[in-house]
Write an enzyme that holds these catalytic residues in place. Structure first.
Site, PDB file in Angstrom:
ATOM      1  N   GLY A  68     -14.879   1.700 -17.165  1.00  0.00           N
ATOM      2  CA  GLY A  68     -13.595   1.165 -16.734  1.00  0.00           C
ATOM      3  C   GLY A  68     -13.667   0.174 -15.608  1.00  0.00           C
ATOM      4  N   TYR A  82       0.843  -1.209   0.000  1.00  0.00           N
ATOM      5  CA  TYR A  82       0.000   0.000   0.000  1.00  0.00           C
ATOM      6  C   TYR A  82       0.873   1.252   0.000  1.00  0.00           C
ATOM      7  CZ  TYR A  82      -4.357  -2.500   0.124  1.00  0.00           C
ATOM      8  OH  TYR A  82      -5.427  -3.282  -0.241  1.00  0.00           O
ATOM      9  N   ARG A 115       1.814   1.746  -3.526  1.00  0.00           N
ATOM     10  CA  ARG A 115       0.696   2.290  -4.342  1.00  0.00           C
ATOM     11  C   ARG A 115       0.496   3.774  -4.042  1.00  0.00           C
ATOM     12  NH1 ARG A 115      -4.316  -1.545  -3.482  1.00  0.00           N
ATOM     13  NH2 ARG A 115      -5.277  -0.096  -4.973  1.00  0.00           N
ATOM     14  N   ASP A 157      -7.869   5.741  -5.507  1.00  0.00           N
ATOM     15  CA  ASP A 157      -6.708   6.568  -5.857  1.00  0.00           C
ATOM     16  C   ASP A 157      -6.943   8.065  -5.692  1.00  0.00           C
ATOM     17  OD1 ASP A 157      -7.356   5.757  -9.377  1.00  0.00           O
ATOM     18  OD2 ASP A 157      -8.237   7.344  -8.141  1.00  0.00           O
ATOM     19  N   HIS A 191     -14.931   1.827  -1.980  1.00  0.00           N
ATOM     20  CA  HIS A 191     -13.895   0.949  -1.432  1.00  0.00           C
ATOM     21  C   HIS A 191     -12.868   1.686  -0.597  1.00  0.00           C
ATOM     22  CE1 HIS A 191     -14.827  -2.143  -4.838  1.00  0.00           C
ATOM     23  NE2 HIS A 191     -15.743  -2.138  -3.879  1.00  0.00           N
ATOM     24  N   CYS A 214      -2.795   7.293  19.828  1.00  0.00           N
ATOM     25  CA  CYS A 214      -3.824   6.534  20.578  1.00  0.00           C
ATOM     26  C   CYS A 214      -3.402   5.087  20.827  1.00  0.00           C
ATOM     27  CB  CYS A 214      -5.160   6.570  19.832  1.00  0.00           C
ATOM     28  SG  CYS A 214      -5.132   5.689  18.273  1.00  0.00           S
ATOM     29  N   PRO A 261     -12.775  -0.616 -23.316  1.00  0.00           N
ATOM     30  CA  PRO A 261     -12.232  -1.163 -24.571  1.00  0.00           C
ATOM     31  C   PRO A 261     -12.403  -2.684 -24.685  1.00  0.00           C
ATOM     32  CG  PRO A 261     -10.449  -0.439 -23.116  1.00  0.00           C
ATOM     33  CD  PRO A 261     -11.717  -0.018 -22.485  1.00  0.00           C
ATOM     34  N   GLN A 280     -15.183   2.737  -7.506  1.00  0.00           N
ATOM     35  CA  GLN A 280     -14.570   1.613  -6.794  1.00  0.00           C
ATOM     36  C   GLN A 280     -13.108   1.929  -6.505  1.00  0.00           C
ATOM     37  OE1 GLN A 280     -16.014  -2.417  -8.614  1.00  0.00           O
ATOM     38  NE2 GLN A 280     -16.146  -0.886 -10.230  1.00  0.00           N
TER      39      GLN A 280
END
Ligand code: APR
Length: 247
Positions: free
Chosen positions: A190, A68, A71, A106, A121, A153, A217, A103
């Site tokens: 997409g 992550y 990303r 980003d 998400h 915390c 596509p 979804q």
């Protein structure tokens, strides 16, 4: 073909309420990898059950946290593309007429200026407590242990994204369902349509009487629902479909 583009452009202009569901394909032309595209998709390189489940994270927190982090680092170098901008431009010009459901995690729709994005998400750049889906008190004080803890915390942390087998944020989900129930046009852009409940939104829209248009596509699992299939990329199709509809 051009006839289809003109037809869909007419549907956009006539639509009282438009719901849009996007997937990783809308960010592909920004250089963000998708999940299921052959060779280049993330799930062609990693096992989803290892990298995008609670069990996978608890078993190998370092590996998943690092993926992550990788990303997130990618996002520092990408920009919204013409598809993100067309959606944001339409929403700004026609307040309240287009509901954007994504979804993607980003943040590119938000970066392009789309208001009120329904992020089914979650958010790649946020963290949450590991044991309950509570946002953490401080996102900048993450310890070096794995799984990391909040230095303020003390709670164990994880990426604030929805993993396989987990429920979607209830508030976001109910707004998305309401939007697809009331829309008279739904654009599905997409997405392979392989993941539920997100993919089910297209079925709900169709069942509620909306026209359904798919922009992709490649074939997708939702193609049978489409009144029109626009076989093209998001960045090449959306500006024409949404752009001239600014009149
Ligand atoms: N323009 C439009 N569509 C594109 C483009 C493009 N430039 N490039 C690829 N696509 C299409 C592919 O043909 C594919 O149908 O985008 C789709 C991407 O599908 P996935 O990689 O499965 O992504 P998505 O459908 O968003 O996955 C849904 O699965 O892994 C989970 O939580 C993750 O949100 C993700 C969910």
């Amino acid at each position: 073909d051009d006839g289809d583009l003109a037809r869909v452009r007419g549907w956009v202009q006539a639509a009282r309420s438009i719901a849009v569901l996007t997937g990783a394909g809308v960010s592909a032309e920004s250089g963000v990898p998708t999940f299921r595209d052959a060779q280049t998709g993330y799930w062609a390189q990693f096992r989803a059950e290892d990298m995008a489940t609670d069990a996978g994270f608890r078993a190998h927190p370092q590996r998943v946290w690092d993926w992550y982090t990788h990303r997130r680092a990618l996002l520092a170098h990408v920009q919204p593309n013409a598809a993100h901008r067309a959606l944001a431009g339409f929403a700004q010009l026609h307040p309240g007429r287009l509901t954007l459901i994504t979804q993607n995690v980003d943040g590119l729709h938000q970066a392009a200026g789309s208001p009120d994005v329904l992020a089914l998400h979650g958010d790649l750049c946020a963290v949450r407590w590991l044991d309950t889906p509570q946002p953490c008190c401080r996102e900048d004080r993450v310890s070096d242990e794995r799984p990391p803890r909040c230095k303020v915390c003390g709670n164990a942390l994880r990426p604030a994204v929805v993993w396989f087998g987990e429920s979607l944020p209830p508030q976001v989900w109910s707004q998305a369902e309401a939007a697809v129930r009331r829309c008279d046009l739904m654009l599905v852009v997409g997405t392979a349509g392989a993941v539920h409940p997100a993919a089910g939104l297209a079925h709900t829209a169709r069942a509620a009487g909306a026209r359904v248009v798919i922009v992709n596509p490649q074939p997708s699992a939702l193609d049978a629902l489409a009144h029109c299939l626009l076989r093209g990329t998001a960045a090449s199709v959306l500006p024409g479909v949404l752009g001239e509809a600014t009149g």
